[in-house]
Design a protein around this motif. Structure first.
Motif, PDB file in Angstrom:
ATOM      1  N   THR A  12       0.840  -1.202   0.000  1.00 38.47           N
ATOM      2  CA  THR A  12       0.000   0.000   0.000  1.00 38.47           C
ATOM      3  C   THR A  12       0.872   1.249   0.000  1.00 38.47           C
ATOM      4  O   THR A  12       0.643   2.189  -0.774  1.00 38.47           O
ATOM      5  CB  THR A  12      -0.938  -0.003   1.223  1.00 38.47           C
ATOM      6  OG1 THR A  12      -1.783  -1.150   1.139  1.00 38.47           O
ATOM      7  CG2 THR A  12      -1.783   1.256   1.272  1.00 38.47           C
ATOM      8  N   ARG A  13       1.875   1.265   0.845  1.00 37.73           N
ATOM      9  CA  ARG A  13       2.777   2.427   0.934  1.00 37.73           C
ATOM     10  C   ARG A  13       3.574   2.602  -0.358  1.00 37.73           C
ATOM     11  O   ARG A  13       3.727   3.711  -0.856  1.00 37.73           O
ATOM     12  CB  ARG A  13       3.720   2.261   2.126  1.00 37.73           C
ATOM     13  CG  ARG A  13       4.628   3.431   2.353  1.00 37.73           C
ATOM     14  CD  ARG A  13       3.856   4.580   2.965  1.00 37.73           C
ATOM     15  NE  ARG A  13       4.787   5.649   3.292  1.00 37.73           N
ATOM     16  CZ  ARG A  13       4.525   6.923   3.143  1.00 37.73           C
ATOM     17  NH1 ARG A  13       3.345   7.304   2.731  1.00 37.73           N
ATOM     18  NH2 ARG A  13       5.414   7.824   3.443  1.00 37.73           N
ATOM     19  N   ARG A  16       1.300   3.988  -3.029  1.00 38.12           N
ATOM     20  CA  ARG A  16       1.011   5.399  -2.776  1.00 38.12           C
ATOM     21  C   ARG A  16       2.191   6.281  -3.157  1.00 38.12           C
ATOM     22  O   ARG A  16       2.025   7.309  -3.819  1.00 38.12           O
ATOM     23  CB  ARG A  16       0.646   5.603  -1.311  1.00 38.12           C
ATOM     24  CG  ARG A  16       0.229   7.012  -0.982  1.00 38.12           C
ATOM     25  CD  ARG A  16      -0.304   7.118   0.455  1.00 38.12           C
ATOM     26  NE  ARG A  16      -0.737   8.461   0.733  1.00 38.12           N
ATOM     27  CZ  ARG A  16       0.087   9.447   1.129  1.00 38.12           C
ATOM     28  NH1 ARG A  16       1.361   9.213   1.302  1.00 38.12           N
ATOM     29  NH2 ARG A  16      -0.381  10.656   1.353  1.00 38.12           N
TER      30      ARG A  16
END
Length: 142
Positions: A12-13, A16
């Motif tokens: 997810t990081r 992003r």
């Protein structure tokens, strides 16, 4: 509250951060990240109707309509009635859209090089293989 697994938190990081950097670089060329599927689908002079573009981008028709209106306003695409189907519109890139879309691959390659700085070629290959396996496993759940 439980914490997410390291894998989900990291992916997810990473997504992003990559997206933020991609948006920043695309903005310099007058493009937006949401336009990428349309630009990709229409590359090399292709002409597609709006339904085919929505299917390719995996978005609903109303969202594609909004996107195409903005891209036409920005001079990236042109739309013309389909001579074989009055209900359909054919979409092609303008010369400006073609020119700007040529920036996408170099930007993506540059960001990939940044992301994989210090990785050996073998580590890059292993990472890609593992990510492809994750994608395959997740697609099976759809």
């Amino acid at each position: 509250m439980t914490t997410p697994s390291p894998l989900s938190a990291l992916t997810t990081r990473n997504t992003r951060l990559f997206t933020l950097l991609l948006e920043r670089e695309l903005k310099k060329t007058g493009l937006r990240i949401g336009q990428l599927p349309v630009l990709q689908a229409l590359q090399d002079g292709k002409t597609l109707n709006q339904k085919a573009l929505a299917d390719f981008a995996d978005i609903e028709q109303p969202g594609m309509t909004t996107l195409l209106v903005r891209m036409e306003r920005d001079g990236l695409i042109q739309r013309e009635p389909d001579p074989t189907d009055r209900r359909s519109t054919l979409v092609t890139l303008t010369s400006d859209g073609q020119r700007k879309s040529r920036n996408i691959v170099p930007i993506m390659e540059h960001l990939t090089d940044i992301a994989l700085k210090g990785f050996t070629p073998l580590e890059r290959d292993i990472l890609v293989t593992l990510l492809e396996r994750i994608n395959s496993s997740l697609k099976e759940q759809l």
